[in-house]
Motif scaffolding. Structure first.
Motif, PDB file in Angstrom:
ATOM      1  N   PHE A   1       0.816  -1.219   0.000  1.00 26.85           N
ATOM      2  CA  PHE A   1       0.000   0.000   0.000  1.00 26.85           C
ATOM      3  C   PHE A   1       0.851   1.271   0.000  1.00 26.85           C
ATOM      4  CE2 PHE A   1      -3.754  -2.195   2.375  1.00 26.85           C
ATOM      5  CZ  PHE A   1      -4.078  -2.870   1.214  1.00 26.85           C
TER       6      PHE A   1
ATOM      7  N   PHE B   1      -4.095   4.407   2.887  1.00 28.12           N
ATOM      8  CA  PHE B   1      -4.579   3.028   2.891  1.00 28.12           C
ATOM      9  C   PHE B   1      -4.197   2.275   4.177  1.00 28.12           C
ATOM     10  CE2 PHE B   1      -3.515   3.568  -1.852  1.00 28.12           C
ATOM     11  CZ  PHE B   1      -4.727   4.173  -2.120  1.00 28.12           C
TER      12      PHE B   1
ATOM     13  N   VAL C   1      -7.778  -7.970  -6.821  1.00 29.32           N
ATOM     14  CA  VAL C   1      -8.928  -7.499  -6.042  1.00 29.32           C
ATOM     15  C   VAL C   1     -10.101  -7.212  -6.976  1.00 29.32           C
ATOM     16  CG1 VAL C   1      -8.151  -5.072  -6.094  1.00 29.32           C
ATOM     17  CG2 VAL C   1      -9.705  -5.845  -4.294  1.00 29.32           C
ATOM     18  N   GLY C   2     -11.256  -7.635  -6.565  1.00 32.57           N
ATOM     19  CA  GLY C   2     -12.449  -7.395  -7.374  1.00 32.57           C
ATOM     20  C   GLY C   2     -12.732  -8.491  -8.375  1.00 32.57           C
TER      21      GLY C   2
ATOM     22  N   SER D   1     -16.314  -2.563  -0.847  1.00 34.33           N
ATOM     23  CA  SER D   1     -15.972  -2.027  -2.164  1.00 34.33           C
ATOM     24  C   SER D   1     -15.376  -3.144  -3.013  1.00 34.33           C
ATOM     25  CB  SER D   1     -14.938  -0.906  -2.012  1.00 34.33           C
ATOM     26  OG  SER D   1     -13.699  -1.468  -1.617  1.00 34.33           O
ATOM     27  N   ARG D   2     -15.230  -2.872  -4.307  1.00 30.60           N
ATOM     28  CA  ARG D   2     -14.593  -3.892  -5.138  1.00 30.60           C
ATOM     29  C   ARG D   2     -13.116  -3.589  -5.366  1.00 30.60           C
ATOM     30  NH1 ARG D   2     -17.574  -5.839 -10.275  1.00 30.60           N
ATOM     31  NH2 ARG D   2     -15.717  -7.149 -10.254  1.00 30.60           N
ATOM     32  N   THR D   3     -12.609  -2.556  -4.748  1.00 33.72           N
ATOM     33  CA  THR D   3     -11.224  -2.172  -5.019  1.00 33.72           C
ATOM     34  C   THR D   3     -10.353  -2.107  -3.781  1.00 33.72           C
ATOM     35  OG1 THR D   3     -11.876   0.147  -4.839  1.00 33.72           O
ATOM     36  CG2 THR D   3     -11.827  -0.817  -7.047  1.00 33.72           C
ATOM     37  N   PHE D   4     -10.899  -2.229  -2.595  1.00 32.94           N
ATOM     38  CA  PHE D   4     -10.082  -2.059  -1.392  1.00 32.94           C
ATOM     39  C   PHE D   4     -10.484  -3.104  -0.351  1.00 32.94           C
ATOM     40  CE2 PHE D   4      -8.413   1.417   1.780  1.00 32.94           C
ATOM     41  CZ  PHE D   4      -7.384   0.577   2.128  1.00 32.94           C
TER      42      PHE D   4
ATOM     43  N   ARG E   1      -9.092  -2.961   3.379  1.00 32.13           N
ATOM     44  CA  ARG E   1      -9.911  -2.243   4.369  1.00 32.13           C
ATOM     45  C   ARG E   1     -11.199  -2.986   4.695  1.00 32.13           C
ATOM     46  NH1 ARG E   1     -12.574   2.928   1.827  1.00 32.13           N
ATOM     47  NH2 ARG E   1     -13.818   1.257   0.926  1.00 32.13           N
ATOM     48  N   ASP E   2     -11.839  -3.545   3.669  1.00 33.63           N
ATOM     49  CA  ASP E   2     -13.218  -4.003   3.835  1.00 33.63           C
ATOM     50  C   ASP E   2     -13.343  -5.483   4.196  1.00 33.63           C
ATOM     51  OD1 ASP E   2     -13.805  -1.421   3.017  1.00 33.63           O
ATOM     52  OD2 ASP E   2     -14.147  -1.986   0.931  1.00 33.63           O
TER      53      ASP E   2
ATOM     54  N   ARG F   1      -0.501   5.496  -5.077  1.00 37.53           N
ATOM     55  CA  ARG F   1       0.701   4.690  -5.272  1.00 37.53           C
ATOM     56  C   ARG F   1       0.572   3.689  -6.408  1.00 37.53           C
ATOM     57  NH1 ARG F   1       3.940  -0.111  -2.500  1.00 37.53           N
ATOM     58  NH2 ARG F   1       5.977   0.803  -2.815  1.00 37.53           N
ATOM     59  N   PHE F   2      -0.660   3.277  -6.700  1.00 35.22           N
ATOM     60  CA  PHE F   2      -0.880   2.277  -7.737  1.00 35.22           C
ATOM     61  C   PHE F   2      -1.070   2.922  -9.107  1.00 35.22           C
ATOM     62  CE2 PHE F   2      -2.040   0.426  -3.706  1.00 35.22           C
ATOM     63  CZ  PHE F   2      -1.335  -0.772  -3.733  1.00 35.22           C
TER      64      PHE F   2
ATOM     65  N   THR G   1     -15.030  -2.027 -11.365  1.00 34.57           N
ATOM     66  CA  THR G   1     -13.671  -2.144 -10.847  1.00 34.57           C
ATOM     67  C   THR G   1     -12.735  -2.506 -11.987  1.00 34.57           C
ATOM     68  OG1 THR G   1     -12.229  -3.147  -9.193  1.00 34.57           O
ATOM     69  CG2 THR G   1     -13.845  -4.595 -10.238  1.00 34.57           C
ATOM     70  N   PHE G   2     -11.428  -2.368 -11.752  1.00 35.15           N
ATOM     71  CA  PHE G   2     -10.462  -2.628 -12.818  1.00 35.15           C
ATOM     72  C   PHE G   2     -10.496  -4.074 -13.281  1.00 35.15           C
ATOM     73  CE2 PHE G   2      -8.090  -2.910  -8.850  1.00 35.15           C
ATOM     74  CZ  PHE G   2      -8.298  -1.677  -8.264  1.00 35.15           C
ATOM     75  N   ALA G   3     -10.865  -4.977 -12.384  1.00 34.76           N
ATOM     76  CA  ALA G   3     -10.877  -6.384 -12.777  1.00 34.76           C
ATOM     77  C   ALA G   3     -11.978  -6.679 -13.801  1.00 34.76           C
ATOM     78  CB  ALA G   3     -11.042  -7.278 -11.546  1.00 34.76           C
TER      79      ALA G   3
END
Lengths: 281, 281, 281
Positions: free
Chosen positions: A11, A17, A73-74, A125-128, A131-132, C183-184, C222-224
């Motif tokens: 991160f 993050f 992720v996602g 979320s679908r990106t983090f 955290r979730d 950062r990503f 999401t990006f995926a």
């Protein structure tokens, strides 16, 4: 003593993050003590994260070990929690990140998917997922929730294995990749010193060929064994073969970076190379 | 209250070095509270580390103070633990890193080499004594081990002293080096404002000559005392003379970096310089 | 449970600023637990700090929330402490940094200037109020000092409001600014996905025009949801519209940085753009 949660990720510390994950853990398990093993893994480098996690474990007290390097992720990649024979719990994505550490800690005794919504944040979320999903799962484990409450059991053999860059030995030469360059400019190769067998011998000269340039180094136990400004090939603190310059930065001279292939040629015994000990290019 | 261990190093946060030291401390003294004073000391800069450690101490509660900037790791340099008159314990390499802080804390009352293997990790590498020697020693001290258990006493007069970049005053000119550039682009010089005597006077104009370029700044108590975008010479939070740009970054304009020598010329009293207050190049 | 102090700043971690503030807090309120929400806010970017603080609050337990992004340190700007309807305390400069977070936490119930010298360090510098004013105030609040002891009450309506970069919708186009690059390499725009209304629709193509270059992305959750290497416009973990590349870094391709204006054009319904789904430039 407070339950311990160690935390490794890619991160970085530029964004919020990591801090938000700490906050989530503190909200679920206020008495947990969090140890940041580091958050500077190269973005999305699962293999680097796996190496660092496994290498750190001998120094980390038994606890819950949260690790997140999660390029998928996602997507459909699973979230998993593992229990190892020595009593540790690992939490992270099922992409190979956790497995080498778990295997170095007695092996996986139980693996569970993390799927129970009650142990995630309310909105996922679908990106983090750090955290979730992952931080909450780690915090619940630290607070005493049993592993099997997180979701269904998985056969350990189905866990995704990481694919590490390897090395090949040809007589007195070794081909490997640059695996990591640290803050001091030390260049770690994708081969352990133990895997070099008796090629590695204190005082022996080696030629390091990056394709673009060639450097001469001397095998030694540590950089302080060669003169200031000289190259050394040594066993680093993780056991890997690494190139350094005493009181300097090897990375400042070796332009090649992570992933680059290098060839290390050891001087034949009885040494006929026309060098007399100074690092030369 | 939990025993306090402060921790300063040049390890950076990109790698796992700091995290592993935290883990080692937690394993030996789980109740210790660790405060990271910072890990961004320039690699191997003992003098910068010594300045920062000494400058931080007035703000740090009495405890065990671990500091590692250790270019000589693996050589014959000693590992030491110091006790100061005000009840603090310092742990680190004997290379000048600890001494200014210890002297600012009442002076060294006792010094011991760290040589007892039972207070180190079982395997001691030759390249990472932060993890294998210094963090364990700090943790044992925090857990109550007496200083003299770590190894034989050393005469405090034998401790290595750091050599700081200095400054010279010639009439209305001062020659000094750039000692540090911080995140905000503030450029600290190797001279304290107190050492400038009455040369430093609010409102007085100075010329800063880096050899390559010249800049004009005004002496002031803080950057907010000059207009936005203007250069100021001020006493920074550590008491040093520093150059800043109000609402900007001096380092973005002053190309010279750490170690570079600069000459600061103060305008003669009665000021005849053909400038009227704006920072100009 | 220990009182919680969260801490956000633009101090970075290269210098000792954050560590010294931790030490000051530990000296005043040893039992406080400090959670670093992050210290990588761009130097002096009050609006970025305000966004991050407000965005983090839903994840942070109720406590004292210290935030310092303070380009006006040493000037007449006020130091303030706020109480919100949900029981939180915020401490920082009165420059807009705290207000969005406080308003998202039930609104400001009480605001006080921080002016009582007894709750500051004995010597207050003019350049480092994080250490000398804000951290001490936060620590005293954590230790139980009431808000109104810090200084006189202020009418909440007089608190400084931040001015955020905005966005404008013209039919099927949106003009916004790049608000942050993480950062990503994910590029956050100054518009929330909710503010895009039904323009944002999974699968819809958009053209992102930076003035210098144009990129095509697809709206997705999401990006995926797009192929590796493809651009996506998605709702990031803070709800903002953001541009990413699946398994890559959008910032590596999009040269424009923070503050740069971009125009996002959505493909008309019934889509006539001559592209078939791959991200193309």
């Amino acid at each position: 003593v407070a339950p311990l949660v160690s935390f490794l990720s890619d991160f970085g510390l530029e964004d919020e993050f990591v801090g938000v994950c700490h906050a989530v853990i503190a909200g679920i398990c206020p008495e947990a003590r969090i140890i940041d093993l580091g958050h500077g893994i190269e973005p999305q480098s699962v293999t680097q994260g796996a190496r660092v996690l496994a290498g750190a474990m001998p120094y980390v007290p038994v606890g819950v070990h949260l690790a997140v390097v999660d390029p998928g992720v996602g997507s459909e990649r699973r979230a998993v929690a593992l229990a190892t024979a020595d009593g540790r719990r690992f939490v992270g994505p099922d992409n190979g990140l956790l497995l080498p550490a778990a295997e170095a800690c007695g092996g996986v005794e139980a693996a569970h998917a993390i799927s129970e919504r009650r142990y995630m944040l309310r909105d996922v979320s679908r990106t983090f997922h750090g955290r979730d999903v992952f931080a909450p799962a780690a915090a619940h484990l630290a607070a005493g929730v049993p592993l099997d409450a997180l979701g269904p059991a998985l056969p350990p053999a189905q866990l995704v294995r990481p694919v590490f860059p390897g090395h090949t030995v040809f007589g007195t030469a070794v081909e490997a990749a640059i695996e990591h360059v640290d803050r001091f400019g030390n260049v770690r190769l994708s081969v352990m010193v133990d895997d070099l067998g008796d090629l590695f011998e204190p005082g022996r000269l080696v030629e390091i060929d990056t394709g673009d340039d060639r450097y001469y180094a001397r095998c030694a136990a540590t950089f302080a064994d060669v003169g200031a400004g000289e190259f050394v090939l040594f066993r680093d603190s993780a056991g890997a073969a690494a190139v350094a310059i005493n009181r300097g930065s090897a990375a400042d001279l070796i332009a090649a970076g992570t992933g680059h292939e290098v060839r290390v040629e050891f001087e034949p015994r009885g040494g006929d190379w026309p060098l007399d000990g100074d690092a030369e290019e």
